[in-house]
Every structure is written in structure tokens, then in C-alpha cells.
Motif scaffolding. Structure first.
Motif, mmCIF file in Angstrom:
data_model
loop_
_atom_site.group_PDB
_atom_site.id
_atom_site.type_symbol
_atom_site.label_atom_id
_atom_site.label_comp_id
_atom_site.label_asym_id
_atom_site.label_seq_id
_atom_site.Cartn_x
_atom_site.Cartn_y
_atom_site.Cartn_z
ATOM 1 N N SER A 54 0.791 -1.254 -0.093
ATOM 2 C CA SER A 54 0.089 0.024 -0.018
ATOM 3 C C SER A 54 1.001 1.324 -0.094
ATOM 4 C CB SER A 54 -0.870 0.082 1.093
ATOM 5 O OG SER A 54 -0.160 -0.487 2.400
ATOM 6 N N ILE A 55 0.530 2.464 -0.594
ATOM 7 C CA ILE A 55 1.033 3.689 -0.762
ATOM 8 C C ILE A 55 -0.001 4.701 -0.269
ATOM 9 C CG2 ILE A 55 2.020 5.221 -2.503
ATOM 10 C CD1 ILE A 55 2.502 2.924 -4.134
ATOM 11 N N ILE A 56 0.586 5.445 0.666
ATOM 12 C CA ILE A 56 -0.124 6.773 0.939
ATOM 13 C C ILE A 56 -0.003 8.026 0.114
ATOM 14 C CG2 ILE A 56 -0.345 6.159 3.428
ATOM 15 C CD1 ILE A 56 1.766 8.453 3.831
ATOM 16 N N HIS A 57 -0.780 8.735 -0.236
ATOM 17 C CA HIS A 57 -0.737 10.021 -1.079
ATOM 18 C C HIS A 57 -0.673 10.898 -0.017
ATOM 19 C CE1 HIS A 57 -2.011 7.938 -5.056
ATOM 20 N NE2 HIS A 57 -2.344 6.852 -4.121
ATOM 21 N N TYR A 58 0.292 11.886 0.096
ATOM 22 C CA TYR A 58 -0.191 13.125 1.061
ATOM 23 C C TYR A 58 0.779 14.151 0.641
ATOM 24 C CZ TYR A 58 4.997 12.596 2.431
ATOM 25 O OH TYR A 58 6.560 12.476 2.395
ATOM 26 N N TYR A 59 0.252 15.382 1.032
ATOM 27 C CA TYR A 59 0.798 16.674 0.981
ATOM 28 C C TYR A 59 1.473 17.061 2.233
ATOM 29 C CZ TYR A 59 -3.135 16.644 -2.464
ATOM 30 O OH TYR A 59 -4.074 16.251 -3.502
ATOM 31 N N ASN A 60 2.740 18.028 1.909
ATOM 32 C CA ASN A 60 3.486 18.545 2.894
ATOM 33 C C ASN A 60 2.535 19.869 3.022
ATOM 34 O OD1 ASN A 60 5.151 16.782 4.098
ATOM 35 N ND2 ASN A 60 6.457 17.104 2.112
ATOM 36 N N ILE A 61 1.914 20.019 4.147
ATOM 37 C CA ILE A 61 1.434 21.317 4.429
ATOM 38 C C ILE A 61 1.843 21.884 5.589
ATOM 39 C CG2 ILE A 61 -0.809 22.490 4.929
ATOM 40 C CD1 ILE A 61 -2.295 20.370 3.294
ATOM 41 N N GLU A 62 2.454 23.108 5.875
ATOM 42 C CA GLU A 62 3.087 23.692 6.967
ATOM 43 C C GLU A 62 3.891 22.708 7.665
ATOM 44 O OE1 GLU A 62 0.074 25.676 8.693
ATOM 45 O OE2 GLU A 62 -0.444 27.106 7.044
ATOM 46 N N GLY A 63 4.907 21.905 7.068
ATOM 47 C CA GLY A 63 5.564 20.874 7.715
ATOM 48 C C GLY A 63 4.732 19.791 8.408
ATOM 49 N N PRO A 88 4.972 19.471 -12.549
ATOM 50 C CA PRO A 88 5.424 18.557 -11.131
ATOM 51 C C PRO A 88 4.200 18.318 -10.245
ATOM 52 C CG PRO A 88 6.456 20.653 -11.775
ATOM 53 C CD PRO A 88 5.577 20.518 -12.591
ATOM 54 N N SER A 89 4.361 17.196 -9.198
ATOM 55 C CA SER A 89 3.377 16.608 -8.551
ATOM 56 C C SER A 89 3.526 17.755 -7.442
ATOM 57 C CB SER A 89 3.853 15.232 -8.341
ATOM 58 O OG SER A 89 2.986 14.662 -7.299
ATOM 59 N N LEU A 90 2.221 17.696 -6.860
ATOM 60 C CA LEU A 90 2.170 18.441 -5.643
ATOM 61 C C LEU A 90 2.101 17.377 -4.396
ATOM 62 C CD1 LEU A 90 -0.939 20.710 -6.657
ATOM 63 C CD2 LEU A 90 1.569 21.447 -6.481
ATOM 64 N N GLU A 91 2.000 16.137 -4.679
ATOM 65 C CA GLU A 91 1.639 15.036 -3.491
ATOM 66 C C GLU A 91 2.930 14.136 -3.630
ATOM 67 O OE1 GLU A 91 -1.662 12.788 -4.203
ATOM 68 O OE2 GLU A 91 -1.344 12.275 -6.133
ATOM 69 N N ASN A 92 2.974 13.636 -2.557
ATOM 70 C CA ASN A 92 4.147 12.668 -2.352
ATOM 71 C C ASN A 92 3.448 11.242 -2.267
ATOM 72 O OD1 ASN A 92 6.680 13.849 -1.493
ATOM 73 N ND2 ASN A 92 5.002 15.027 -0.213
ATOM 74 N N LEU A 93 3.965 10.062 -2.790
ATOM 75 C CA LEU A 93 3.182 8.668 -2.833
ATOM 76 C C LEU A 93 4.533 7.788 -2.317
ATOM 77 C CD1 LEU A 93 1.666 10.294 -5.041
ATOM 78 C CD2 LEU A 93 1.412 7.812 -6.156
ATOM 79 N N LEU A 94 4.294 7.469 -0.821
ATOM 80 C CA LEU A 94 5.038 6.778 0.188
ATOM 81 C C LEU A 94 4.660 5.535 0.189
ATOM 82 C CD1 LEU A 94 7.354 6.775 2.123
ATOM 83 C CD2 LEU A 94 5.906 7.835 3.588
ATOM 84 N N CYS A 95 5.284 4.465 0.269
ATOM 85 C CA CYS A 95 5.075 2.933 0.579
ATOM 86 C C CYS A 95 5.015 3.049 2.103
ATOM 87 C CB CYS A 95 6.053 2.073 0.009
ATOM 88 S SG CYS A 95 6.106 2.078 -1.583
ATOM 89 N N ILE A 96 4.008 2.421 2.441
ATOM 90 C CA ILE A 96 3.713 2.198 3.943
ATOM 91 C C ILE A 96 3.699 0.739 4.068
ATOM 92 C CG2 ILE A 96 2.450 4.258 4.606
ATOM 93 C CD1 ILE A 96 -0.161 2.764 4.413
ATOM 94 N N LYS A 97 3.812 -0.250 3.309
ATOM 95 C CA LYS A 97 4.097 -1.419 3.168
ATOM 96 C C LYS A 97 5.169 -1.841 2.007
ATOM 97 C CE LYS A 97 -0.095 -3.087 5.340
ATOM 98 N NZ LYS A 97 -1.231 -4.082 5.307
ATOM 99 N N ASN A 98 5.662 -2.875 2.132
ATOM 100 C CA ASN A 98 6.518 -3.104 0.821
ATOM 101 C C ASN A 98 5.483 -3.406 -0.283
ATOM 102 O OD1 ASN A 98 8.999 -3.416 2.422
ATOM 103 N ND2 ASN A 98 8.776 -5.647 2.536
#
Length: 193
Positions: A54-63, A88-98
Motif C-alpha cells: 500500500s501507498i499513501i498519497h500525502y501533501y506537506n502542509i506547513e511541515g 510537477p507533482s504536488l503530492e508524495n506517494l510513499l510506501c507504507i508497506k513493501n
């Protein structure tokens, strides 16, 4: 590859032999928990179909990390705006599991999308479901309290409750994790009575 074909055919679209051949020209990507599929300010040049993980889609908002969504196994994943608009992407896609996923580069995917009507139909159905989901979530955020949002989320996305860490669910619902814990305890007490 069968998992992707099954997913597409579950949308009600039957794939031709030529389309199946085109879809079979993919690569496999393995990412470990904590690795990024896409970072903000980079271009989204790939689209993936998650086989596992699984992958989270998140934004960095004020840290602060604000989770927009979580893509689970059996779903497509990309930085959609960046992928479509080549910005350019506004979001990050980070793996929260392999994660293990089927990958297509943007140009190839857009080529088969234009070439095969069945891919267009499936893509449209997938996008329609996603837009309906986004609209419903925005409506819930604007019109209901946190408990009602959680109950609706739990009913609409039961798989998330068991597969996604509570802090990400809370972030998607616009509340703090401790507040979600209180809501869950309150609901559990009501169910026990």
C-alpha cells in the motif's frame, strides 16, 4: 498480469487478444516500506497497478504530512494531476508497506489508452468511480461531524479499517488520531450495549 486483466474485466470490459498483448508489456517494480513511488515537485512519468502492499498519497502542509488517500493492492496508482498534465507533482506517494506493482511508463500507457477502446472504457469507469469517491469524501468533510464521517468511511471503505494505520485514516477524515481513537471507543461501547 492476470490480476490486472481480472481487475479491468471486473469493470465490465472484455479485453481483446491484441489488448491483452499490449497490456502484457509491463515491468515489475518492488519498493520497500519507506520508499517513494513519487515525490512532490517531480513529474509523474509512470502508472502502476499494485499487486501487493500500500501507498499513501500525502501533501506537506506547513511541515505536516496530510494524507489525501491510500492506494491498496488491486488498484492503480500515480500522481494523477502530474501524470495527466505533465506538471510537477504536488503530492508524495510513499510506501507504507513493501510494494510490488506492474508499471507502465506514461507514453506507453497513453498510447494503448488511445489505441484500444476497451482500455478507454475501463479507464473511464475507473475514473468515474474515483471522482464519485472524491466528491462523496469532500461532501462528508464539509457537511458532517467527525463521528459521522468515520462511520460513513467505515461503511464505504471497510478494507481500510483493517489495512491502513489509524493515523492515515484520521488524516483523511480531517481529524487528529487521538480524536479518532475516542470516536472508535464510543462506537464500540454503543455496539456492545
Amino acid at each position: 498480469m492476470i490480476i490486472l486483466q481480472d481487475f479491468i474485466e471486473k469493470t465490465g470490459v472484455e479485453l481483446s487478444i491484441d489488448c491483452k498483448k499490449a497490456l502484457s508489456k509491463y515491468s515489475i517494480l518492488h519498493l520497500k516500506k519507506g520508499e517513494y513511488f513519487l515525490k512532490e515537485s517531480h513529474l509523474s512519468t509512470k502508472i502502476g497497478f499494485i499487486i501487493s502492499g500500500s501507498i499513501i498519497h500525502y501533501y506537506n502542509i506547513e511541515g505536516k504530512q496530510v494524507t489525501r488517500w491510500v492506494s491498496l493492492h488491486g488498484n492503480f496508482v500515480t500522481g494523477f494531476v502530474s501524470f495527466v498534465e505533465k506538471t510537477p507533482s504536488l503530492e508524495n506517494l510513499l510506501c507504507i508497506k513493501n510494494v510490488e506493482m506492474i508499471i507502465y511508463n506514461r507514453d506507453y500507457f497513453m498510447n494503448i489508452l488511445m489505441k484500444f477502446r476497451e482500455i478507454q472504457l475501463a479507464w473511464r469507469k475507473i475514473l468515474e468511480l474515483n471522482v464519485i469517491g472524491y466528491e462523496n469524501r469532500v461532501y462528508q468533510l464539509l457537511t458532517t461531524n467527525a463521528e459521522k464521517r468515520y462511520l460513513n468511511f467505515q461503511k464505504t471503505y471497510p478494507q481500510f479499517v483493517s489495512q491502513v494505520p489509524q493515523k492515515h485514516i484520521a488524516s483523511m477524515l480531517g481529524i487528529e488520531p487521538r480524536h479518532l481513537s475516542r470516536i472508535r471507543k464510543k462506537i464500540l461501547k454503543k455496539e456492545i450495549k
